[in-house]
Design a protein around this motif. Structure first.
Motif, PDB file in Angstrom:
ATOM      1  N   TYR A 516      -4.646 -50.636 -62.405  1.00  0.00           N
ATOM      2  CA  TYR A 516      -4.116 -49.348 -61.952  1.00  0.00           C
ATOM      3  C   TYR A 516      -3.202 -49.394 -60.987  1.00  0.00           C
ATOM      4  O   TYR A 516      -1.897 -48.178 -60.857  1.00  0.00           O
ATOM      5  N   ALA A 523      -3.934 -42.721 -58.306  1.00  0.00           N
ATOM      6  CA  ALA A 523      -4.885 -41.777 -58.039  1.00  0.00           C
ATOM      7  C   ALA A 523      -6.530 -41.781 -58.553  1.00  0.00           C
ATOM      8  O   ALA A 523      -7.405 -41.938 -58.283  1.00  0.00           O
ATOM      9  N   LYS A 524      -5.990 -42.413 -59.709  1.00  0.00           N
ATOM     10  CA  LYS A 524      -7.397 -43.471 -60.527  1.00  0.00           C
ATOM     11  C   LYS A 524      -7.274 -45.106 -59.344  1.00  0.00           C
ATOM     12  O   LYS A 524      -8.287 -45.026 -59.385  1.00  0.00           O
ATOM     13  N   SER A 526      -7.611 -45.164 -56.163  1.00  0.00           N
ATOM     14  CA  SER A 526      -8.245 -44.823 -54.917  1.00  0.00           C
ATOM     15  C   SER A 526      -9.870 -44.195 -55.714  1.00  0.00           C
ATOM     16  O   SER A 526     -10.743 -44.541 -55.085  1.00  0.00           O
ATOM     17  N   GLU A 527      -9.432 -43.590 -56.415  1.00  0.00           N
ATOM     18  CA  GLU A 527     -10.722 -42.958 -57.053  1.00  0.00           C
ATOM     19  C   GLU A 527     -11.775 -43.830 -57.443  1.00  0.00           C
ATOM     20  O   GLU A 527     -13.163 -44.693 -57.322  1.00  0.00           O
ATOM     21  N   LEU A 528     -11.599 -44.683 -58.386  1.00  0.00           N
ATOM     22  CA  LEU A 528     -11.940 -46.173 -58.491  1.00  0.00           C
ATOM     23  C   LEU A 528     -12.899 -46.419 -57.602  1.00  0.00           C
ATOM     24  O   LEU A 528     -13.979 -47.350 -57.713  1.00  0.00           O
ATOM     25  N   GLU A 530     -12.793 -46.591 -54.966  1.00  0.00           N
ATOM     26  CA  GLU A 530     -14.522 -46.116 -53.969  1.00  0.00           C
ATOM     27  C   GLU A 530     -15.385 -45.700 -54.579  1.00  0.00           C
ATOM     28  O   GLU A 530     -16.758 -46.653 -53.835  1.00  0.00           O
ATOM     29  N   ARG A 531     -15.042 -45.816 -55.767  1.00  0.00           N
ATOM     30  CA  ARG A 531     -17.187 -46.324 -56.105  1.00  0.00           C
ATOM     31  C   ARG A 531     -16.977 -47.591 -56.410  1.00  0.00           C
ATOM     32  O   ARG A 531     -18.531 -47.966 -55.766  1.00  0.00           O
ATOM     33  N   THR A 557      -4.430 -49.288 -51.917  1.00  0.00           N
ATOM     34  CA  THR A 557      -4.471 -48.123 -52.452  1.00  0.00           C
ATOM     35  C   THR A 557      -3.898 -46.792 -51.458  1.00  0.00           C
ATOM     36  O   THR A 557      -2.850 -46.046 -52.237  1.00  0.00           O
ATOM     37  N   TYR A 558      -4.693 -46.948 -50.519  1.00  0.00           N
ATOM     38  CA  TYR A 558      -4.482 -45.966 -49.326  1.00  0.00           C
ATOM     39  C   TYR A 558      -3.006 -45.455 -49.034  1.00  0.00           C
ATOM     40  O   TYR A 558      -2.533 -45.091 -49.170  1.00  0.00           O
TER      41      TYR A 558
END
Length: 800
Positions: A516, A523-524, A526-528, A530-531, A557-558
């Motif tokens: 990603y 955005a994708k 970062s979201e993944l 974090e999980r 990513t950040y």
């Protein structure tokens, strides 16, 4: 000694010729299968005469097998027709697939008649073939006793007694000796052997009970008394039975209890030095009789547990000691020594000690090639490991030569679709990628994936790994849609088969975060990311290597999202953990240090970035050499920081050095070389040397367009850089089409952000410079239009 025969109706084997003595007819109307079925009824009814008639018919046929002859021997024995059974057994053992018992009957038949020398070959075969037991061992001993060779007889009797575990089994050998005495055969020796069996058996049983006593002591945490008990029992066992499996059985128990104590010492958080000292004490207390295998097993257990507790440096020291002991005892070229050395190569690699891995790996390959041949499986395994080490050292030409050799040998010996061949193909593909030969890598990876899908199925773990690897090459070639589709497929399959929190699933998720990121879908990512960090922290702990890798990726990513404060917090945490756990000079620690430096730069803290980057460069130059890819990356990063600090002369010297090294090692069109060329061009521009910058930027764009395609992200960066230089040099007609190509791409990828507005501003200057109106701005937001016009006016003043 006689043995009980198990009757068999297994009719499997090869067609053979029959002895004429057993033929009861020249042809039969029934097929051999019909006759075999016909044998079942009298056999089950124990009607042995009727069974014999049918068995004789079967044996007379050319298609009869060892199993058919075995059935005939059995029906004859059940009628006490010993001579006929013996004759049938002689025919039986001429056929394939004979067993220990087939020769055992011949052996005992001859021993009963005091024909020891004639019996010995079949007695030996009865011992050697599968299914051998204590009765075969004692009979072989009898063949020596009956001809007066008491020493050889005793050695086989010792093995017999060790194989007996029930007292009733002892009556077999005792009965044999009684028979010899009654028949006046070697009477004195037979009596002595009988007495030895009767006196030694209870002593053995008493010693065997020591094992249980030791286990009971161990359950009460009295480990040292338990070990002392076993050491003493071992010495008694040697005195009773000599060196051998019975005596070594005590070492096996001793080793098990000692290993359990090692685990407890480590798990219960004793000082690790105490665990090492305890192992040394245990080995010393065992004395000189401790077999090398037992000592190595203890050390191996110690190393495994130290490594599990992340004491990698101590674990490596233990493994180095193991190799030294094997080398001293067995020799440097002994297969076991070389196997241990090969394992240590892998451990050095995992610990980031590439120089040691390379040096030892070369010795293993040379020794195995000399002793086993260049195409032996063990030699090829060593070559493969050495090639991976060469790759880590940036010596990709050496890696390539070895991997091509390994792949050719495995393809020839094992076939193109063998798992080991496919592994070699995948390794070679990785080296092609490292050399920038992504087309070759792609062809191999697609072949590996197709073969594994066909042979193993689409959801097999190895197939999914191949899918992951192929996605990496798609990404490198700018085919991000293909890469993402594969990674998403792998993640879905692993989630379904293994669960969302399985390590392999989380590994796939982490890989997808990277894809990603590469595709600009921050955005994708970062979201993944974090999980993944949350799951790995929960399951593995905050300082587990996999957790730290995920944190590092999330931090990148950040940074890409401009959330540098978040990135900074993660990267500082990762660096602190890796420094503590791996050491300041470990490759992973240095990578974290470099990432943190990049974030400092993004935050404008260039002095902090500079201090870290100088430290990383010094460490990598010392450990890897000045021309290693990682060293050159560090050199490039330091040069960028020099540029940010306005120290362009220092930046220029480093960037020219990096470009020269990469051109020499990788070629002029390698992606890393082209990146270095672009970086050097930027410094030329900053120094006002636009002619030099222009020549390099044109070369970069042409090469990337040719190798990656016109729409690859790296190509588009080259488009923007060249357009900017054309604009600075007032070559507006050349700059305009490049900006017009770059801006829609960048809007599609990132929206109307600062970088897009800067490109628009440059385009405005170029269009006005050739007398054109920048009408294209009308399609953008009012705020964007205002920012662009402001930036355009600033550029005009800069480029006067």
């Amino acid at each position: 000694m006689k043995t009980q025969w198990r009757l068999s109706l297994n009719h499997i084997g090869h067609a053979t010729l029959l002895a004429a003595a057993f033929a009861t007819g020249s042809a039969w109307a029934q097929s051999i299968e019909d006759l075999r079925k016909q044998l079942d009824a009298p056999w089950n009814a124990k009607d042995w005469p009727s069974a014999e008639a049918v068995a004789q018919k079967i044996a007379s046929l050319p298609q009869s097998t060892a199993s058919d002859w075995r059935n005939l021997v059995n029906v004859l024995r059940n009628q006490n027709k010993s001579d006929q059974a013996y004759a049938a057994s002689l025919e039986l053992v001429k056929r394939p697939l004979t067993r220990s018992g087939d020769h055992h009957y011949i052996c005992w038949y001859l021993l009963e008649r005091n024909r020891a020398m004639q019996a010995r070959p079949d007695c030996q075969k009865a011992v050697d073939l599968p299914g051998s037991d204590y009765s075969a061992l004692v009979n072989l001993g009898h063949t020596f006793l009956l001809v007066g060779d008491k020493t050889q007889a005793q050695s086989w009797y010792q093995k017999t007694l060790q194989a007996i575990d029930k007292e009733e089994q002892l009556q077999g050998p005792i009965g044999d000796f009684n028979l010899f005495i009654q028949n006046n055969w070697a009477v004195a020796d037979a009596r002595a052997a009988k007495q030895w069996f009767e006196q030694t058996w209870p002593k053995m049983q008493a010693l065997r009970s020591v094992r249980e006593q030791a286990r009971e002591l161990a359950k009460k945490r009295q480990i040292n008394p338990a070990l002392a008990l076993l050491v003493g029992a071992h010495q008694q066992a040697i005195a009773l039975m000599g060196e051998g499996s019975f005596a070594n059985g005590f070492w096996r128990t001793w080793g098990t209890l000692a290993s359990e104590e090692i685990v407890d010492l480590v798990v219960e958080k004793h000082p690790h030095a105490q665990a090492i000292a305890w192992v040394d004490q245990a080995i010393q207390s065992a004395g000189p009789h401790l077999p090398l295998a037992s000592r190595l097993r203890l050390l191996e257990d110690l190393a495994i547990n130290l490594q599990a507790d992340e004491q990698n440096a101590l674990a490596l020291q233990v493994r180095e000691r193991m190799l030294a002991e094997e080398t001293a005892k067995l020799g440097a070229d002994h297969p076991d020594t070389l196997s241990s050395a090969n394992g240590l190569v892998v451990k050095y690699y995992a610990a980031g000690q590439m120089a040691k891995a390379s040096e030892l790996g070369e010795r293993v390959v040379a020794a195995r090639t000399s002793k086993l041949g260049a195409d032996h499986p063990d030699t090829l395994t060593s070559m493969s490991n050495l090639a991976v080490t060469y790759s880590a050292l940036g010596q990709n030409d050496k890696a390539l030569a070895l991997q091509e050799k390994v792949l050719a040998a495995r393809t020839s010996k094992l076939g193109a679709d063998h798992p080991d061949t496919l592994t070699s193909m995948g390794n070679l593909a990785l080296t092609y990628s490292a050399l920038g030969q992504n087309d070759k890598a792609l062809a191999l990876k697609e072949k590996v994936l197709a073969a594994r899908t066909s042979k193993l199925g689409a959801d097999h773990p190895d197939t999914l790994t191949s899918m992951n690897n192929l996605a990496v090459t798609y990404s490198a070639l700018g085919q991000n849609d293909k890469a993402l589709a594969l990674e998403e497929k792998v993640l879905a399959a692993r989630t379904t088969k293994l669960g969302a929190d399985h390590p392999d699933t989380l590994s796939s998720a982490n890989g997808l975060v990277v894809k990603y990121y590469a595709a600009g879908q921050m955005a994708k990512a970062s979201e993944l990311g974090e999980r993944v960090v949350a799951a790995r922290t929960s399951k593995l702990g905050a300082e587990h290597p996999d957790t730290l890798t995920s944190m590092g990726n999330l931090a990148l990513t950040y940074s890409a999202l401009g959330q540098n404060d978040k990135a900074l917090a993660l990267e500082e945490k990762v660096l602190a953990a890796r420094t503590t756990k791996l050491g300041a000079d470990h490759p992973d620690t240095l990578t974290s240090m470099g990432n943190l430096a990049s974030t400092y730069s993004a935050l404008g803290q260039n002095d902090k970035a500079l201090a870290l980057e100088e430290k990383v460069l010094a460490a990598r130059t010392s450990k890897l050499g000045a021309d290693h890819p990682d060293t050159l990356t560090s050199m490039g990063n330091l040069a960028s920081t020099y540029s940010a600090l306005g120290q362009n002369d220092k930046a220029l010297a480093l960037k020219e050095k990096v470009l020269a090294a990469r051109t020499s090692k990788l070629g002029a069109d390698h992606p890393d070389t082209l990146t270095s060329m672009g970086n050097l061009a930027s410094t030329y521009s900053a120094l006002g040397q636009n002619d030099k910058a222009l020549a390099l930027k044109e070369k970069v764009l042409a090469a990337r367009t040719s190798k990656l395609g016109a729409d690859h992200p790296d190509t588009m960066i080259a488009v923007a850089n060249l357009a900017l230089t054309y604009a600075q040099m007032k070559m507006f007609t050349k700059a305009i089409p490049l900006f017009e190509k770059f801006i829609p791409y960048e809007v599609r990828m990132n929206g109307e952000e600062s970088s897009v507005q800067a490109a628009m501003a440059a385009l405005v200057v170029c269009m006005e410079g050739v007398g054109k109106s920048p009408d294209f701005l009308r399609v953008y937001k009012a705020g964007t239009q205002a920012n662009v016009r402001l930036k355009a006016s600033l550029l005009k003043n800069m480029w006067k």
